[in-house]
Design a protein around this motif. Structure first.
Motif, PDB file in Angstrom:
ATOM      1  N   GLU A  69       0.837  -1.211   0.000  1.00 43.14           N
ATOM      2  CA  GLU A  69       0.000   0.000   0.000  1.00 43.14           C
ATOM      3  C   GLU A  69       0.866   1.252   0.000  1.00 43.14           C
ATOM      4  OE1 GLU A  69      -2.653  -0.396   3.354  1.00 43.14           O
ATOM      5  OE2 GLU A  69      -3.797  -1.994   2.377  1.00 43.14           O
ATOM      6  N   ARG A  70       1.934   1.265   0.777  1.00 42.81           N
ATOM      7  CA  ARG A  70       2.840   2.415   0.812  1.00 42.81           C
ATOM      8  C   ARG A  70       3.536   2.602  -0.535  1.00 42.81           C
ATOM      9  NH1 ARG A  70       4.819   0.208   6.262  1.00 42.81           N
ATOM     10  NH2 ARG A  70       3.413   1.240   7.703  1.00 42.81           N
ATOM     11  N   ILE A  71       3.967   1.501  -1.121  1.00 44.76           N
ATOM     12  CA  ILE A  71       4.656   1.575  -2.419  1.00 44.76           C
ATOM     13  C   ILE A  71       3.692   2.060  -3.496  1.00 44.76           C
ATOM     14  CG2 ILE A  71       5.777   0.207  -4.230  1.00 44.76           C
ATOM     15  CD1 ILE A  71       6.910  -1.549  -1.859  1.00 44.76           C
ATOM     16  N   HIS A  72       2.473   1.560  -3.493  1.00 44.84           N
ATOM     17  CA  HIS A  72       1.479   2.014  -4.481  1.00 44.84           C
ATOM     18  C   HIS A  72       1.171   3.505  -4.313  1.00 44.84           C
ATOM     19  CE1 HIS A  72       0.678  -1.742  -6.495  1.00 44.84           C
ATOM     20  NE2 HIS A  72       0.513  -2.346  -5.331  1.00 44.84           N
ATOM     21  N   ALA A  73       1.058   3.968  -3.066  1.00 43.39           N
ATOM     22  CA  ALA A  73       0.825   5.400  -2.829  1.00 43.39           C
ATOM     23  C   ALA A  73       1.990   6.225  -3.388  1.00 43.39           C
ATOM     24  CB  ALA A  73       0.632   5.674  -1.334  1.00 43.39           C
ATOM     25  N   PHE A  74       3.196   5.733  -3.209  1.00 43.17           N
ATOM     26  CA  PHE A  74       4.377   6.398  -3.758  1.00 43.17           C
ATOM     27  C   PHE A  74       4.317   6.414  -5.287  1.00 43.17           C
ATOM     28  CE2 PHE A  74       8.559   5.382  -5.632  1.00 43.17           C
ATOM     29  CZ  PHE A  74       9.198   6.599  -5.452  1.00 43.17           C
TER      30      PHE A  74
END
Length: 185
Positions: A69-74
């Motif tokens: 989720e953090r990587i996708h937000a990035f």
């Protein structure tokens, strides 16, 4: 195979770094364009095995929901940088908890040209090793500005993501305790 010309200054900088670094394309499926020797040492994969692939293959079949989720937000532009622990697997199948840092490299017009990433195995490391890595990564990012400016590239974000070492180590220990309970080596 993805072909993209990487400025010589960028290639040299990444090759000479003593911390694990990777450079990915900012389009398509973000395939890796370049990895250095510390990255190859960490993962066990040769350059020819990883260039052209998205590095998600290192995750194997593990969910890694929060990290993803953090990587996708990035990747979707909701965050300038990302720093998260993520469970990865070496070529020989051994798991490790990867402290992943990612930032975008933009050209002077503001277009994202590359994704810059650093990896560090926090699986069983001592807090002082993580603190040393944080210092090394901070210096590497500072030097990136000079190296990349010759190629008209700017690293996005700041060193504020390189903070909270204690929480990161605690998160890694929780991940490891979960691993230890599943029979992973």
């Amino acid at each position: 195979m993805h072909t993209q010309t990487i400025p010589d200054e960028v290639s040299r900088y990444i090759a000479q770094s003593h911390i694990a670094l990777a450079l990915g394309a900012a389009e398509d499926d973000n395939p890796l364009l370049l990895v250095n020797q510390p990255f190859r040492d960490l993962t066990g994969y040769g350059e020819e095995e990883v260039v052209g692939r998205n590095c998600r293959f290192l995750q194997g079949e593990v969910e890694n929901r929060e990290a993803r989720e953090r990587i996708h937000a990035f990747l979707n532009g909701e965050r300038q940088t990302v720093r998260t622990t993520i469970l990865n697997f070496r070529k020989d199948g051994r798991p490790f908890v990867n402290l992943l840092y990612m930032s975008k490299l933009r050209d002077l017009s503001g277009t994202v040209r590359y994704l810059f990433a650093s990896q560090f195995d926090v699986s069983r490391s001592q807090p002082d090793l993580l603190a040393a890595y944080d210092a090394d990564l901070g210096q590497a990012i500072s030097r990136l500005g000079a190296a990349f400016s010759e190629s008209d590239l700017v690293i996005e974000g700041s060193l504020t993501t390189i903070a909270n070492t204690v929480a990161t180590v605690a998160q890694a220990k929780l991940t490891l305790s979960d691993l230890d309970g599943t029979g992973f080596p």
